[in-house]
Write a protein that holds these residues in place. Sequence first.
Motif: not given
Length: 418
Positions: A75-76, A102-105, A272-273, A313-317
């Motif tokens: 996914a990343l 990104f900042c909101a999530e 985060l990366g 994509a990290v935050l989605t995971l």
Amino acid sequence: MTATITPISGSESASIDAPELPAELERRFAAPTYAPLPVTLVSGEGAWVVDEDGRSYLDMLSGYSALNFGHRHPALVAAAHQQLDKLTLTSRAFHTDQLGPFCAELSQLCQLDGVVPMNTGAEAVETAIKAARRWGYLVKGVPADRARIVVADGGFHGRTTTIVGFSTDPVSRDHFGPYGPGFDVVPFGDLAATEAAFADDTVAILVEPIQGEAGVVIPPDGYLPGLRRLCDRMGVLLILDEVQSGLGRTGRTFACDHAGVRPDAFVLGKALGGGILPVSAFVARADIIGCFTPGSHGSTFGGGPLACAVGRAVLTLLAPGDLQRRATGLGQVLHGRLSALVGHGATAVRVRGLWAGVDLDPRGPVARTACELLLTHGVLAKDAHGHTLRLAPPLVIDEADLHRACDAIESVVHGLAG
Ligand SMILES: *Cc1c(COP(=O)(O)O)cnc(C)c1O
């Protein structure tokens, strides 16, 4: 391969006209700031990496938690590819369609109000220091240039001159002075000493909720809630450096979730990366973020569209919580296996989620020796200080693979004891 390379400096040779191993070139031309184990990696997938001779290894270090999702998580990689084909960098002189979301999530994940996007962990720590000082002068009313920040003994926050100036590790600190003023070091986990160090001009305490580089050192129960109460009473910001402990590693999204504590600001990085590129962030309350104005801080690369796309994509995971639950479940397996080593080559183990420090018997060989032996068993790990082995497998590791790594660790640690 024949390489013709002109060295940066040095008289021993002007050029090389001979086949050279990559590791040999690294030894000759890369500054000796690391002492890598004798293995040259060429590919990776999930919890596994492969060396130049085709041998496979289980990665029990995960790039110091930069690879929480394993190597090349599909996914990343897909998110990175998609963004590579659209827009990679713009600078912050313009808006992009990625930075705002990104900042909101990320703010939402942290239950805080705003983000300063940076690249490396050390830059995000520097951002935290700048933010805390600004907040001290503009909000708390500390007299100019008097702001003080409390930090913990044995902590690790990065490699910039300011940061190594308050490090208590002589290896990373020595001979880089003069060091910047404004920091007070207290013993980690000691609430009374922390309270005694808080003065009128103290603007923040900056600590790791669990000290990673120190060897996964877990503070006493009550430490974080105690810090929270102390900071509230004294008007001091609680800034948690979760660069290594955060984003699922400990079985919760943040290590401080175990204590039910919310800081005033987080420092995030590493995972985060997604193991793809450096992405870090300072995430904080609105009154802290609001102390920055255009031009007062920045970064050419921080918040770029590629970084933000991978970060999203990290935050989605992380959003569904499955990986955190997986780290908790497999962490119990890891804890069970490592606990059995105490008295058989190890003197203590500390485990939180998929993160562990194993103290080897100080009468035996140092942890570096254990890592060299683990390498021959097909397991990559890293020593922390002296006799402490540090383990942080990717959160996506199979249970069977985790057992395989634990079998190797058991055999090495038992062998050292015998
Ligand atoms: C690794 C680390 C840093 C520094 O991150 P870099 O990306 O190497 O600059 C800061 N704080 C903690 C807790 C870390 O583990």
